[in-house]
Design a protein around this motif. Structure first.
Motif, PDB file in Angstrom:
ATOM      1  N   ILE A 158      -1.452  51.933 124.652  1.00  0.00           N
ATOM      2  CA  ILE A 158      -1.396  52.936 123.586  1.00  0.00           C
ATOM      3  C   ILE A 158      -2.689  53.739 123.555  1.00  0.00           C
ATOM      4  O   ILE A 158      -2.676  54.966 123.454  1.00  0.00           O
ATOM      5  N   ARG A 159      -3.835  53.061 123.657  1.00  0.00           N
ATOM      6  CA  ARG A 159      -5.127  53.763 123.651  1.00  0.00           C
ATOM      7  C   ARG A 159      -5.248  54.708 124.838  1.00  0.00           C
ATOM      8  O   ARG A 159      -5.777  55.812 124.713  1.00  0.00           O
ATOM      9  N   GLU A 160      -4.760  54.287 125.995  1.00  0.00           N
ATOM     10  CA  GLU A 160      -4.818  55.132 127.188  1.00  0.00           C
ATOM     11  C   GLU A 160      -3.904  56.353 127.039  1.00  0.00           C
ATOM     12  O   GLU A 160      -4.243  57.453 127.470  1.00  0.00           O
ATOM     13  N   TRP A 161      -2.751  56.176 126.429  1.00  0.00           N
ATOM     14  CA  TRP A 161      -1.745  57.229 126.265  1.00  0.00           C
ATOM     15  C   TRP A 161      -2.126  58.211 125.158  1.00  0.00           C
ATOM     16  O   TRP A 161      -1.835  59.398 125.240  1.00  0.00           O
ATOM     17  N   ASP A 162      -2.808  57.738 124.128  1.00  0.00           N
ATOM     18  CA  ASP A 162      -3.112  58.528 122.936  1.00  0.00           C
ATOM     19  C   ASP A 162      -4.145  59.620 123.236  1.00  0.00           C
ATOM     20  O   ASP A 162      -5.202  59.356 123.786  1.00  0.00           O
ATOM     21  N   SER A 163      -3.805  60.861 122.858  1.00  0.00           N
ATOM     22  CA  SER A 163      -4.740  61.968 123.025  1.00  0.00           C
ATOM     23  C   SER A 163      -4.763  62.884 121.799  1.00  0.00           C
ATOM     24  O   SER A 163      -5.401  63.924 121.838  1.00  0.00           O
TER      25      SER A 163
END
Length: 59
Positions: free
Chosen positions: A13-18
């Motif tokens: 989720i952290r990697e995907w979140d922008s």
């Protein structure tokens, strides 16, 4: 039935979140859990950009 987000899911989720939250509370995700006969479908939907991350396929 327990619905939980694992550490591996949080990393994805952290990697995907922008997106930057636009809500005063800082909330921006909708967590969707769909139990099926084959297992549990877990999705995260961003309320800001309307993208959906399907965690069932990756983890």
């Amino acid at each position: 039935m327990n619905f939980e987000i694992t550490d591996e899911m949080m990393d994805a989720i952290r990697e995907w979140d922008s997106c930057t939250p636009i809500d005063v509370t800082g909330a921006k995700f909708e967590y969707i859990f769909i139990p099926t006969g084959l297992g549990l479908i877990t999705q995260i939907k961003c309320d800001v950009c309307k993208r959906t991350l399907n965690l069932s396929d990756t983890l």
